[in-house]
Every structure is written in C-alpha cells, then in structure tokens.
Design an enzyme around this catalytic site. Structure first.
Site, PDB file in Angstrom:
ATOM      1  N   ARG A   1      -9.861  55.591  60.980  1.00 14.44           N
ATOM      2  CA  ARG A   1      -8.425  55.972  60.547  1.00 14.44           C
ATOM      3  C   ARG A   1      -8.326  56.946  59.831  1.00 14.44           C
ATOM      4  O   ARG A   1      -9.363  57.198  58.880  1.00 14.44           O
ATOM      5  CB  ARG A   1      -7.886  54.718  59.797  1.00 14.44           C
ATOM      6  CG  ARG A   1      -6.291  54.889  59.512  1.00 14.44           C
ATOM      7  CD  ARG A   1      -5.413  54.837  60.567  1.00 14.44           C
ATOM      8  NE  ARG A   1      -4.144  54.600  60.437  1.00 14.44           N
ATOM      9  CZ  ARG A   1      -3.028  54.916  61.106  1.00 14.44           C
ATOM     10  NH1 ARG A   1      -3.203  55.444  62.324  1.00 14.44           N
ATOM     11  NH2 ARG A   1      -1.727  54.693  60.814  1.00 14.44           N
TER      12      ARG A   1
ATOM     13  N   THR B   1       0.279  56.765  71.032  1.00 16.04           N
ATOM     14  CA  THR B   1      -1.383  56.466  70.669  1.00 16.04           C
ATOM     15  C   THR B   1      -2.004  56.168  72.048  1.00 16.04           C
ATOM     16  O   THR B   1      -1.386  56.157  73.306  1.00 16.04           O
ATOM     17  CB  THR B   1      -1.311  55.136  69.805  1.00 16.04           C
ATOM     18  OG1 THR B   1      -0.749  55.514  68.499  1.00 16.04           O
ATOM     19  CG2 THR B   1      -2.640  54.517  69.537  1.00 16.04           C
TER      20      THR B   1
ATOM     21  N   GLN C   1      -0.549  61.826  60.889  1.00 19.88           N
ATOM     22  CA  GLN C   1      -0.753  60.565  60.651  1.00 19.88           C
ATOM     23  C   GLN C   1      -0.284  60.318  59.104  1.00 19.88           C
ATOM     24  O   GLN C   1       0.144  59.297  58.855  1.00 19.88           O
ATOM     25  CB  GLN C   1      -2.229  59.951  60.613  1.00 19.88           C
ATOM     26  CG  GLN C   1      -2.454  58.654  60.926  1.00 19.88           C
ATOM     27  CD  GLN C   1      -2.026  58.363  62.555  1.00 19.88           C
ATOM     28  OE1 GLN C   1      -1.146  57.706  62.773  1.00 19.88           O
ATOM     29  NE2 GLN C   1      -2.709  59.218  63.444  1.00 19.88           N
TER      30      GLN C   1
ATOM     31  N   SER D   1      -1.733  50.895  60.071  1.00 27.32           N
ATOM     32  CA  SER D   1      -1.541  51.080  61.296  1.00 27.32           C
ATOM     33  C   SER D   1      -1.350  49.622  62.008  1.00 27.32           C
ATOM     34  O   SER D   1      -1.188  48.834  61.060  1.00 27.32           O
ATOM     35  CB  SER D   1      -2.706  51.541  61.721  1.00 27.32           C
ATOM     36  OG  SER D   1      -3.045  51.607  63.032  1.00 27.32           O
ATOM     37  N   SER D   2      -0.663  49.934  63.201  1.00 25.60           N
ATOM     38  CA  SER D   2      -0.531  48.795  63.925  1.00 25.60           C
ATOM     39  C   SER D   2      -1.184  48.680  64.867  1.00 25.60           C
ATOM     40  O   SER D   2      -1.350  47.824  66.047  1.00 25.60           O
ATOM     41  CB  SER D   2       1.030  48.846  64.576  1.00 25.60           C
ATOM     42  OG  SER D   2       2.048  48.731  63.507  1.00 25.60           O
TER      43      SER D   2
ATOM     44  N   ASP E   1       2.589  57.770  58.814  1.00 26.03           N
ATOM     45  CA  ASP E   1       2.574  56.165  58.935  1.00 26.03           C
ATOM     46  C   ASP E   1       2.390  55.440  57.600  1.00 26.03           C
ATOM     47  O   ASP E   1       2.515  54.399  57.233  1.00 26.03           O
ATOM     48  CB  ASP E   1       1.348  55.955  59.566  1.00 26.03           C
ATOM     49  CG  ASP E   1       1.601  55.566  60.901  1.00 26.03           C
ATOM     50  OD1 ASP E   1       2.602  55.513  61.461  1.00 26.03           O
ATOM     51  OD2 ASP E   1       0.605  55.443  61.890  1.00 26.03           O
TER      52      ASP E   1
ATOM     53  N   GLY F   1       2.743  52.053  68.581  1.00 24.45           N
ATOM     54  CA  GLY F   1       3.183  52.130  67.105  1.00 24.45           C
ATOM     55  C   GLY F   1       3.603  50.582  66.866  1.00 24.45           C
ATOM     56  O   GLY F   1       2.625  49.821  67.222  1.00 24.45           O
TER      57      GLY F   1
ATOM     58  N   THR G   1      -5.525  57.591  68.096  1.00 24.56           N
ATOM     59  CA  THR G   1      -4.243  58.168  68.009  1.00 24.56           C
ATOM     60  C   THR G   1      -4.042  59.556  67.183  1.00 24.56           C
ATOM     61  O   THR G   1      -4.703  59.714  66.474  1.00 24.56           O
ATOM     62  CB  THR G   1      -3.196  57.266  67.262  1.00 24.56           C
ATOM     63  OG1 THR G   1      -1.993  57.796  67.342  1.00 24.56           O
ATOM     64  CG2 THR G   1      -3.710  57.003  65.947  1.00 24.56           C
TER      65      THR G   1
HETATM   66  N1  GLY Z   1       0.252  55.692  64.369  1.00 26.18           N
HETATM   67  C1  GLY Z   1       0.280  54.419  65.202  1.00 26.18           C
HETATM   68  C2  GLY Z   1      -0.691  53.466  64.627  1.00 26.18           C
HETATM   69  O1  GLY Z   1      -1.418  53.791  63.878  1.00 26.18           O
HETATM   70  O2  GLY Z   1      -0.278  52.297  64.541  1.00 26.18           O
END
Ligand code: GLY
Length: 571
Positions: free
Chosen positions: A108, A382, A421, A453-454, A424, A475, A400
């Site tokens: 990430r 993503t 990012q 994140s999801s 987020d 997302g 993503t």
């Molecule tokens: N930017 C989408 C996620 O990380 O869930």
C-alpha cells in the site's frame, strides 16, 4: 474450450509490428480477443485486460508458477491498462504456496514524511478535495514496484522473463480497446490541467478503438527496473524523475520517502465459514475483517432457504453490510499507527450483539447502528487479478492508483501515472469532505502511515488447498461484492458466471441508502422501499470480479467479469 468472442481488435494501418518477446509467446498485441470463461484448465489467469492475462498464461506455460504469472501480469497491466494497472500506485497480495504456507504482502502507498493531518485543509477550514484527489499533492509514496520484488522470492523464473513482455508492449505498442479509448477521452482535460509535461496519453484529436499506444518513457523506466531491480525505481534516475515532477507540481514526495519505502509481509486475516477457511487481507485493508464480520453475521441464518435475490436475503445481507461498515468507519485504519480491535470485532458474542436489533421485514436506521463516524469517499478504480498454477500455488492481487488514472499526473520523463491515494485517508477527522462524509481518527493522515483500503484479495481453502481465488475493484463496495459472490456460490449454488455477473447491491452504513446495480425487479425495489430502505440512483455496474474455482477433478474453471474488458487465459 468454448471461446466467447467479445472483441476483435483489427490490425490497423501504421502498425509496424511487435517485438520478439510477444511473438515468441504467441501474443499479438494488435489482434486479441476477450475471453470471459475457461473450463478445465491446469493453470490460469483472470485479469482486467486480455493482453495482461495472455502474458500471465504464457509465463505459466513457460514453467513459471502463480507468483511469476502474477508479477508478469501486473507489469503488463501497468502498460496496457493505465486506468488502474500501475507502477505508481500500490496493492495487496494474498498467496498460498503449494506447501500450504499462506502470505499477505502489503505494498500500500504511504503518506510522505512531510504529510500532516491538515494538509488538505484550507485557511477557511474547508477540506480541499481537489488537492486530495488530483495532481501532485494527492500522491502517496508508491508501493507497487516494492511489492513485485517482495513477491519475487516465491517465483521461479528470472525477473527479466517477467518484465520483458511489459517492455515489449510499452516499446512497440498495442491496440487500445473501445473502453480504454472512452476512458482516456474522458480525462483529456485533466491530463492538460495536472501535468507539467505533455504525456503520451494526451491526444488532441481524441482516442478511438484500435489506436496504437506506445509508451517509450515507460519502457525506459521498466528497463531501469529490469537492470537495477527495486533500486531502478526507488533510487537513481527514476526516483529523481519522480521527485522533480512532484516538486514542479508542489507535491511533497522526497528522495528519502522513495528510498525508505518497503513492502511489508503481514499475517493474513483468516477465518472459517462452515467447512472452509477464508484467507484475506489484514489492515491496512478493512477488507478481510469486514468480510469476516459479514460472513459470521449470516453463518447461522438460513440464507440457502431464503434464496438468491429474494427479498429476505437481500434485506438480511443489507443489514449485515450496514453493521460491518459502521464498525469500519469507527475502528479501522493502519494498525501500525492505530490500535484496531480486530479480534474483538469478530467474537461470537460481539457478532450476536451486532445482529440483536436486526428486524426481518424492516430497515434499521443507520443513526441507531453504533456511534461511528461517516465514511470518507473512496474511489473505485482499482484492479484485481487471480492466478492458480498446476502446482497448487494460488495468488490473488488487488492493485490501485485510487481514482481511474490516479492523480491524472504522469511522471515527466518516466511515463507512468502517480496515484492519488492520499484521498483514502480521512482528510480530516470530524470535517466533512466534498461528499458530506466524515472520517474517523483511526484513518487520519500521519507521516509514514498507510491509508485505509477496502481491497480484499481472497483465497478460500478447502481441506487446506486453494478452492476459490477471487477479488474485485470497487472501493468501499469491494468487501460487499466479495460477500455476495461467496454467498452466491456457497449458499445459493449459482454457477461462477452468475455468481460474478448477476447484479450486486451495496450498503455502507452512511449514507443510509441502498445502492442497486441495474437488473433488480421492480417488485423487489418496491418491497424494499416499503420496508423503509432509501434506494439510491441505480448504478450501471458495480465492480469487476476475477474468479478461479477448483473443480473436483483438480482442473480449474475461470471467469472474468462481464462488466469490462476483463479476460481469462490459461492452458
Ligand atoms: N483506493 C481503493 C482502495 O484502496 O480500497
């Protein structure tokens, strides 16, 4: 193998041919098809782009394993799928080796060292979401290249073999699809606005299906990675190009930030559902924990007898989503910075307590479901890929740039898009962002922190062996989509096509509304309304799932989502 021909990109004038690497692999980047399904394969890849899936499958055929294929597929996506494939973003990998060892690799993006919690707050106290979503300041320190090298120890082939197809695609070009042309045309004004040098993605006369996209600067960056490994991106010429570009646009990523970036090996988030073990992503993704909560909230309910898309099952699953997402907003963030009560949120007593006020036949009011705060808006652009090889190694990767085409800023001289990012994060706890949403303290900006994140790359195992490999972009809809796809397979006995392709729905606690994908009957919509559900505007599409399931004879069935150019390949 039944082939579904959805797209045949014609060979167009002006094409000068393609490179030896792709020719040797039998891949023609100027004439390729979308394949939605494959049955009976020994090894296979499902990804967002046919060329990337073909590259991954070619690597499997050359003796590579699922990790080799996942690396080569991601690198190819970085070239052929600028919409979400990337070098300038980040991602997560869930893997299971043939010896049973399970892995979670976190690559990430991170907040730069100069980031601070109010960096998107203007002097009048308002959150500046343009700055958090577009251009140079919206970028987190990218993790993808570090992630590729963190997964490489599990691969078998030389790195050169894995990166060469991407270099060939970037150097010699490929034909773009109608969908990609539409996507690129939609961001032309942004490309003008958020770039300091003219990127190849900018085309005055607009893009059309079949146009050739060649990316020489990206090819040069890939060649530096080939030559110098991780340092070919995080140090030297590429790092300098990134920092120069970021500085030109008043961003804050430094050479130190890049040099210090490390991917992290984490313990996967594991839980049981009936006789299966589900292996998914831990923090900084909320995905594994949300999926766990939701599957546990329905495990003792008889969903099977309610039936697929029945009023009873849609209502129950919506109420489950509402409760899990309320917890997400309150409790979840980067666990290296914030104490996330992961275990407490899935104890049987807690799960029972959360479902205590569930009332079949009536919508619960989100205001009464927990004291959590509103969710920050999260982009859906993503991409996911699933790979299974003939040795029994399985890999699920979701990666993503955040928004489609990320920050819309291409690193001058290096030819790749940098992520946006930072959006987020909760831009500021307690202050509504442009969507009227609030974020939690758990996900506030801090230097070096990873934004929540999801993304939910997931492997379902049966008797210790990979059974289903899946994931999707989308997302905050991602965990809900995984929840539905798995319930569709495990309780409603849908085929893999139907489990993936039938309309999905989404509730995320706040805003207190139920989002339906087009395709639900008028009858169910009316019934949901009469139960008190606020129905949001219907959506044309939710997500793009790539799924592989192991059949009883050990062969694979593979599906790529109907919703995009997603495509499968294997042998
Ligand atoms: N930017 C989408 C996620 O990380 O869930």
């Amino acid at each position: 193998m039944k082939k579904q021909l959805v797209l045949l990109v014609a060979i167009l004038s002006g094409v000068t041919g393609f490179g030896q690497v792709l020719q040797n692999a039998g891949i023609n980047p100027f004439a390729y098809k979308i394949e939605k399904k494959l049955t009976g394969a020994k090894g296979a890849v499902a990804s967002a782009h046919p060329l990337a899936s073909l590259v991954g499958a070619a690597i499997l055929k050359q003796g590579g394993n699922a990790f080799d294929a996942a690396i080569a597929t991601q690198l190819a996506l970085a070239v052929v799928y600028p919409y979400a494939g990337n070098l300038g973003g980040g991602g997560f990998l869930i893997g299971q080796l043939s010896n049973g060892k399970q892995l979670a690799i976190d690559y990430r993006e991170k907040a730069p060292a100069a980031a601070h919690r109010d960096m998107f707050i203007e002097s009048d106290g308002k959150a500046n979401t343009e700055k958090s979503q577009y251009g140079h300041l919206s970028a987190g320190v990218p993790g993808t290249v570090a992630g590729l090298f963190a997964s490489y120890p599990y691969a078998k082939l030389s790195f050169d073999k894995l990166i060469d197809p991407a270099i060939d695609l970037a150097t010699n070009g490929f034909c773009i699809t109608a969908l990609e042309a539409r996507g690129l045309n939609a961001i032309q004004a942004d490309l003008k606005k958020y770039n300091t040098q003219t990127p190849v993605l900018l085309k005055e006369q607009g893009w059309k299906e079949g146009d050739t996209l060649r990316q020489p600067q990206l090819a040069a960056t890939l060649n530096r990675i080939k030559e110098k490994g991780k340092a070919g991106f995080y140090e030297g010429e590429t790092a300098q190009l990134i920092v120069d570009e970021i500085k030109r646009g008043n961003g804050i990523i430094s050479l130190e930030d890049l040099k210090n970036y490390e991917a992290v090996s984490r313990t996967p988030h594991r839980f049981t559902y009936k006789d299966l073990v589900i292996v998914s992503m831990p923090m900084p993704s909320s995905g594994g924990l949300l999926l766990n909560q939701m599957m546990k909230m329905v495990e003792d309910k008889n969903l099977r007898s309610m039936g697929f898309h029945s009023l009873a099952s849609v209502q129950l699953m919506t109420e489950v989503m509402r409760r899990a997402y309320a917890d997400r907003a309150e409790f979840m963030g980067d666990a290296d910075f914030y104490l996330v009560p992961t275990r407490e949120l899935v104890t049987p007593d807690y799960i029972k307590m959360r479902m205590k006020d569930y009332d079949p036949g009536k919508a619960t009011d989100s205001k009464q479901v927990g004291p959590g705060k509103l969710l920050p808006k999260e982009s859906e652009e993503t991409t996911h890929l699933s790979v299974l090889d003939q040795e029994g190694n399985a890999v699920a990767v979701t990666t993503t740039l955040n928004n489609s085409y990320g920050s819309r800023t291409v690193i001058g001289g290096a030819g790749f898009i940098i992520n946006d990012q930072m959006d987020d994060f909760s831009i500021r706890p307690g202050v509504p962002n442009m969507y009227g949403a609030l974020g939690g303290e758990a996900n506030a900006i801090q230097p070096g922190k990873r934004m929540l994140s999801s993304m939910t790359p997931t492997i379902v195992t049966k008797n210790g062996k990979p059974y289903i490999v899946l994931g999707t972009p989308g997302g905050t809809t991602i965990p809900n989509q995984l929840f539905q796809t798995l319930i569709n397979l495990l309780e409603f006995d849908l085929s893999i096509e139907d489990a993936v392709n039938k309309p999905k729905f989404h509730h995320q606690w706040l805003p207190d509304e139920l989002v339906l994908e087009k395709g639900f009957s008028e009858e169910i919509k009316m019934s949901l309304k009469s139960m008190g559900y606020q129905l949001a505007r219907e959506r044309n599409s939710i997500g793009r799932t790539e799924l592989i399931r192991v059949l009883p004879d050990g062969k694979l069935e593979v599906i790529a989502d109907r919703r995009g150019d997603d495509s499968v390949a294997g042998f």
